[in-house]
Design a protein around this motif. Sequence first.
Motif, PDB file in Angstrom:
ATOM      1  N   THR A  29       0.751   3.986  -2.860  1.00 17.04           N
ATOM      2  CA  THR A  29       0.509   5.388  -2.536  1.00 17.04           C
ATOM      3  C   THR A  29       1.578   6.276  -3.146  1.00 17.04           C
ATOM      4  O   THR A  29       1.276   7.344  -3.694  1.00 17.04           O
ATOM      5  CB  THR A  29       0.434   5.581  -1.009  1.00 17.04           C
ATOM      6  OG1 THR A  29      -0.622   4.764  -0.502  1.00 17.04           O
ATOM      7  CG2 THR A  29       0.175   7.030  -0.632  1.00 17.04           C
TER       8      THR A  29
ATOM      9  N   THR B 239       0.840  -1.195   0.000  1.00 15.34           N
ATOM     10  CA  THR B 239       0.000   0.000   0.000  1.00 15.34           C
ATOM     11  C   THR B 239       0.877   1.247   0.000  1.00 15.34           C
ATOM     12  O   THR B 239       0.591   2.228  -0.685  1.00 15.34           O
ATOM     13  CB  THR B 239      -0.950   0.004   1.214  1.00 15.34           C
ATOM     14  OG1 THR B 239      -1.808  -1.133   1.106  1.00 15.34           O
ATOM     15  CG2 THR B 239      -1.771   1.270   1.284  1.00 15.34           C
TER      16      THR B 239
ATOM     17  N   THR C 183       0.814   9.103  -5.922  1.00 15.65           N
ATOM     18  CA  THR C 183       1.244  10.476  -5.645  1.00 15.65           C
ATOM     19  C   THR C 183       2.109  11.001  -6.790  1.00 15.65           C
ATOM     20  O   THR C 183       1.940  12.148  -7.220  1.00 15.65           O
ATOM     21  CB  THR C 183       2.002  10.544  -4.307  1.00 15.65           C
ATOM     22  OG1 THR C 183       1.120  10.091  -3.269  1.00 15.65           O
ATOM     23  CG2 THR C 183       2.477  11.956  -4.001  1.00 15.65           C
TER      24      THR C 183
END
Length: 161
Positions: free
Chosen positions: A138, A134, A142
């Motif tokens: 992420t 995760t 981003t």
Amino acid sequence: MSKAPEGPTPGFLVWRLSMKWRVSIDRALGPLGLTHAQYSLLGSLLGMQRAGLRPSQRALADHTGLEALYVSKLARSLEASGLVERATDPADTRAVQLSLTDEGLAVADRAVEIVRRLVDGLLAPLGGLDGPDTEAFTRTLTALLDAPVPPAIDPSTEESS
């Protein structure tokens, strides 16, 4: 020979994932009388308010990625529901600042907890919210969100293949 990719494209997968999450959040927050878009505004406002900020509608639009006009409509709706207060910015009378009411704080807190549990489940294939996959996911998202949008391609200037 066709340049069409085999299987779904990254763009299609991102769109499908965003639709899956939006629908899941809409269903989870339905009992609170909230939609995903309203939650995006309330959750963002909650975080900003806890950081000591009283953001303008424009700041919330920039933060959420929602259109400013849509944020204005959402804010009016949430104000009518007693969850948000709108006030003229003393530093700029053209700007409207938003804050959560006491009821808005309580609803936002409940909504954030519901969504946190839901997202933990949606991220289960990556190890949940705290999973190492995760974290990498992420970072990738981003990087994609931080990249500037490339200029539009004029289809009349493209060469035929």
